[in-house]
Design a protein around this motif. Structure first.
Motif, PDB file in Angstrom:
ATOM      1  N   ILE A 241       0.831  -1.199   0.000  1.00 22.53           N
ATOM      2  CA  ILE A 241       0.000   0.000   0.000  1.00 22.53           C
ATOM      3  C   ILE A 241       0.868   1.254   0.000  1.00 22.53           C
ATOM      4  N   ARG A 242       1.884   1.285   0.833  1.00 24.24           N
ATOM      5  CA  ARG A 242       2.713   2.487   0.921  1.00 24.24           C
ATOM      6  C   ARG A 242       3.541   2.703  -0.337  1.00 24.24           C
ATOM      7  N   CYS A 243       4.130   1.635  -0.881  1.00 22.96           N
ATOM      8  CA  CYS A 243       4.971   1.782  -2.076  1.00 22.96           C
ATOM      9  C   CYS A 243       4.137   2.083  -3.312  1.00 22.96           C
ATOM     10  N   GLU A 244       3.021   1.399  -3.476  1.00 24.45           N
ATOM     11  CA  GLU A 244       2.195   1.630  -4.657  1.00 24.45           C
ATOM     12  C   GLU A 244       1.534   2.996  -4.607  1.00 24.45           C
ATOM     13  N   THR A 245       1.202   3.474  -3.412  1.00 23.50           N
ATOM     14  CA  THR A 245       0.566   4.790  -3.315  1.00 23.50           C
ATOM     15  C   THR A 245       1.508   5.891  -3.760  1.00 23.50           C
TER      16      THR A 245
ATOM     17  N   PHE B 167      10.558   2.433 -10.363  1.00 23.17           N
ATOM     18  CA  PHE B 167      11.734   3.032  -9.721  1.00 23.17           C
ATOM     19  C   PHE B 167      11.376   3.626  -8.366  1.00 23.17           C
ATOM     20  N   ILE B 168      10.312   4.419  -8.320  1.00 21.32           N
ATOM     21  CA  ILE B 168       9.910   5.065  -7.065  1.00 21.32           C
ATOM     22  C   ILE B 168       9.448   4.027  -6.054  1.00 21.32           C
ATOM     23  N   GLY B 169       8.661   3.037  -6.508  1.00 20.06           N
ATOM     24  CA  GLY B 169       8.203   1.998  -5.599  1.00 20.06           C
ATOM     25  C   GLY B 169       9.341   1.166  -5.037  1.00 20.06           C
ATOM     26  N   SER B 170      10.355   0.880  -5.853  1.00 17.53           N
ATOM     27  CA  SER B 170      11.490   0.078  -5.384  1.00 17.53           C
ATOM     28  C   SER B 170      12.303   0.820  -4.342  1.00 17.53           C
ATOM     29  N   LEU B 171      12.549   2.108  -4.546  1.00 17.04           N
ATOM     30  CA  LEU B 171      13.318   2.874  -3.567  1.00 17.04           C
ATOM     31  C   LEU B 171      12.543   3.043  -2.257  1.00 17.04           C
ATOM     32  N   GLU B 172      11.229   3.208  -2.351  1.00 20.53           N
ATOM     33  CA  GLU B 172      10.438   3.315  -1.128  1.00 20.53           C
ATOM     34  C   GLU B 172      10.428   1.987  -0.376  1.00 20.53           C
ATOM     35  N   ASN B 173      10.430   0.884  -1.109  1.00 19.99           N
ATOM     36  CA  ASN B 173      10.514  -0.424  -0.471  1.00 19.99           C
ATOM     37  C   ASN B 173      11.864  -0.609   0.229  1.00 19.99           C
ATOM     38  N   ASP B 174      12.937  -0.094  -0.394  1.00 23.80           N
ATOM     39  CA  ASP B 174      14.257  -0.152   0.246  1.00 23.80           C
ATOM     40  C   ASP B 174      14.277   0.650   1.542  1.00 23.80           C
ATOM     41  N   VAL B 175      13.570   1.771   1.566  1.00 21.72           N
ATOM     42  CA  VAL B 175      13.514   2.589   2.777  1.00 21.72           C
ATOM     43  C   VAL B 175      12.833   1.823   3.904  1.00 21.72           C
ATOM     44  N   ILE B 176      11.751   1.116   3.582  1.00 24.01           N
ATOM     45  CA  ILE B 176      11.043   0.344   4.607  1.00 24.01           C
ATOM     46  C   ILE B 176      11.916  -0.793   5.118  1.00 24.01           C
ATOM     47  N   ASP B 177      12.598  -1.484   4.206  1.00 26.63           N
ATOM     48  CA  ASP B 177      13.393  -2.651   4.589  1.00 26.63           C
ATOM     49  C   ASP B 177      14.697  -2.279   5.274  1.00 26.63           C
TER      50      ASP B 177
ATOM     51  N   ASN C   9      -5.144  -9.935  15.787  1.00 25.79           N
ATOM     52  CA  ASN C   9      -5.609  -8.627  15.342  1.00 25.79           C
ATOM     53  C   ASN C   9      -4.712  -7.514  15.887  1.00 25.79           C
ATOM     54  N   PHE C  10      -4.260  -7.652  17.114  1.00 22.36           N
ATOM     55  CA  PHE C  10      -3.407  -6.620  17.695  1.00 22.36           C
ATOM     56  C   PHE C  10      -2.074  -6.532  16.971  1.00 22.36           C
ATOM     57  N   GLN C  11      -1.551  -7.660  16.499  1.00 26.54           N
ATOM     58  CA  GLN C  11      -0.287  -7.611  15.765  1.00 26.54           C
ATOM     59  C   GLN C  11      -0.438  -6.873  14.448  1.00 26.54           C
ATOM     60  N   ILE C  12      -1.604  -6.957  13.844  1.00 30.13           N
ATOM     61  CA  ILE C  12      -1.857  -6.178  12.627  1.00 30.13           C
ATOM     62  C   ILE C  12      -1.791  -4.685  12.935  1.00 30.13           C
ATOM     63  N   LEU C  13      -2.366  -4.287  14.073  1.00 32.42           N
ATOM     64  CA  LEU C  13      -2.302  -2.882  14.475  1.00 32.42           C
ATOM     65  C   LEU C  13      -0.857  -2.454  14.734  1.00 32.42           C
ATOM     66  N   GLU C  14      -0.062  -3.307  15.368  1.00 38.30           N
ATOM     67  CA  GLU C  14       1.325  -2.970  15.663  1.00 38.30           C
ATOM     68  C   GLU C  14       2.131  -2.765  14.380  1.00 38.30           C
ATOM     69  N   ILE C  15       1.948  -3.645  13.422  1.00 41.12           N
ATOM     70  CA  ILE C  15       2.668  -3.527  12.154  1.00 41.12           C
ATOM     71  C   ILE C  15       2.209  -2.286  11.400  1.00 41.12           C
ATOM     72  N   GLY C  16       0.910  -2.006  11.447  1.00 39.13           N
ATOM     73  CA  GLY C  16       0.404  -0.794  10.808  1.00 39.13           C
ATOM     74  C   GLY C  16       0.970   0.464  11.434  1.00 39.13           C
ATOM     75  N   ARG C  17       1.127   0.466  12.769  1.00 35.38           N
ATOM     76  CA  ARG C  17       1.724   1.631  13.440  1.00 35.38           C
ATOM     77  C   ARG C  17       3.144   1.873  12.952  1.00 35.38           C
ATOM     78  N   ALA C  18       3.905   0.810  12.837  1.00 29.35           N
ATOM     79  CA  ALA C  18       5.314   0.955  12.459  1.00 29.35           C
ATOM     80  C   ALA C  18       5.462   1.504  11.046  1.00 29.35           C
ATOM     81  N   LEU C  19       4.558   1.156  10.149  1.00 27.16           N
ATOM     82  CA  LEU C  19       4.670   1.581   8.752  1.00 27.16           C
ATOM     83  C   LEU C  19       3.740   2.733   8.411  1.00 27.16           C
ATOM     84  N   GLY C  20       2.970   3.221   9.392  1.00 23.73           N
ATOM     85  CA  GLY C  20       2.091   4.361   9.156  1.00 23.73           C
ATOM     86  C   GLY C  20       0.872   4.031   8.331  1.00 23.73           C
TER      87      GLY C  20
END
Length: 403
Positions: free
Chosen positions: A55-59, A100-110, A265-276
């Motif tokens: 979602i974040r990279c494609e957006t 190109f933009i999606g790949s660099l944003e993915n590198d930032v997350i990883d 369900n709570f782990q989904i919220l935790e992962i969402g918090r970390a990635l915004g």
């Protein structure tokens, strides 16, 4: 085995700076408290992480990125600038701008950083080439804090590049979001594996078979084999046949008492918090309503994507010379985010075109449509004061009174 271990950790024939060797060493030490090895590559196997990254990279990759030229009080597209084509169309011959933009944003997350080499010919940037973030090391001058980038290729020597030749995209804290929330990802993977084992063992956490009489070794082996064949894997849920008066008693404390579903369900919220990422975009709809779902989507655009766009724009501006920065600047067109909402777009266009500030041709150009007769003139409403259709201010009335 010793030679293989030396090669894995970079002490064999490979270079000590080989990216694959360092990545293997990092992954080896990424063990979490849940007993799950979490690395950028293995984290993609977690559905919540995979969805959040997508979602974040494609957006951000779907937003149009353009170069603009300042012209007095206004700005115009600088289609003649070399970076315009590289950022909007193709950064190089084999990569699209979206990829190109999606790949660099993915590198930032990883990894916390994304790098691209700006290849210049006679001072002009002709292409942008993505670099593996694990092959780039950044050093800083102790006095000026000017960065220098060292790129290591396993098949060649190490090369140094000036900060003017590297497009460097980073997170706000220069850290990997995947590694910062490794414990949350590890627990999510552990819970998913536990659920898979439960279903694989007959859809029950555990249980005991009670026999009224003592079983012989032959009867015990036969009962154990028949239970595994008929109550595990694809045969789970079938009718169990017990002999010699044996009874099955299920132990139901594992998944119920530990609130298994709530933890997932709570782990989904935790992962969402970390990635915004809001939980509704990760399809965790436990508390979603018609009212707050749209608000959470807008919060994602306002508090996550706009900040990412500004960091990208600042990094791209660094590729420009000081004189160019006075005239040119990059900008993402965030209007693309509302393109899917047809009703909202048409309502906004109607208000803009019917107001005193946007001509019909300007509205049509947003959707790549050509001009029309009279479309270059403003069409102000009848009650507009001080605006005419020829884009010129209305003449002031003559208030002189004849003597």
């Amino acid at each position: 085995m010793f030679d293989r271990l030396k090669n894995i950790f970079g002490f064999g024939q490979k270079s000590l700076y080989d990216p694959a060797s360092w990545q293997a060493l990092i992954d080896f030490g990424a063990q979490t408290a849940a007993g799950i090895l979490v690395s950028p590559r293995l984290a993609d196997r977690c559905p919540a992480v995979h969805a959040a990254k997508r979602i974040r990279c494609e957006t951000i990759a779907t937003l149009s990125l353009k170069m603009y030229r300042r012209t007095g009080d206004a700005s115009e597209e600088a289609a003649d600038h070399p970076l315009y084509r590289l950022l909007h169309d193709r950064p190089n011959g084999w990569t699209s701008a979206t990829e190109f933009i999606g790949s660099l944003e993915n590198d930032v997350i990883d990894h916390g950083h994304g790098y691209a080499f700006a290849n210049r010919v006679n001072g002009k940037i002709i292409e942008l080439i993505r670099l593996d973030p694990t092959s780039v090391a950044v050093t800083f001058d102790l006095i000026t804090m000017e960065p220098t980038y060292r790129v290591t290729v396993s098949a060649g020597p190490q090369r140094e590049y000036s900060w003017r030749d590297i497009l460097h995209i980073s997170s706000w804290n220069k850290r990997s979001a995947v590694r910062d929330c490794a414990e949350a990802i590890g627990l999510a993977v552990a819970l998913e594996r536990h659920a898979a084992r439960i279903l694989g063992n007959g859809a029950r956490p555990s249980g005991v078979i009670k026999a009224k009489n003592k079983l012989t070794d032959v009867a015990y082996a036969r009962l154990k084999k028949s239970w595994r064949n008929e109550q595990s894997g694809e045969s789970a849920g079938g009718t169990a046949i017990l002999e010699d008066g044996a009874e099955f008693e299920a132990l139901t404390f594992s998944s119920v008492d530990l609130q298994f579903q709530e933890m997932r369900n709570f782990q989904i919220l935790e992962i969402g918090r970390a990635l915004g990422i809001p939980p509704t975009l990760l399809y965790e709809l436990g508390r979603a309503t018609w009212a707050n779902a749209e608000e959470m989507g807008q919060a994602f655009l306002s508090f996550t994507m706009l900040g990412r766009c500004k960091l990208w724009e600042g990094a791209i501006s660094r590729l420009l010379t000081e004189d160019e920065q006075k005239v040119y600047y990059p900008e993402f067109l965030t209007d693309t985010l509302v393109r899917a909402d047809l009703a909202a777009r048409f309502e906004a266009f109607a208000k803009a075109c019917g107001g005193p500030w946007m001509a019909p041709d300007e509205v049509r150009a947003i959707d790549n449509m050509g001009p029309i007769d009279g479309g270059a003139s403003l069409r102000p409403p009848a009650n507009a004061v001080g605006v005419t259709s020829d884009n010129k201010p209305a003449p002031k009335p003559n208030l002189q009174v004849a003597a």
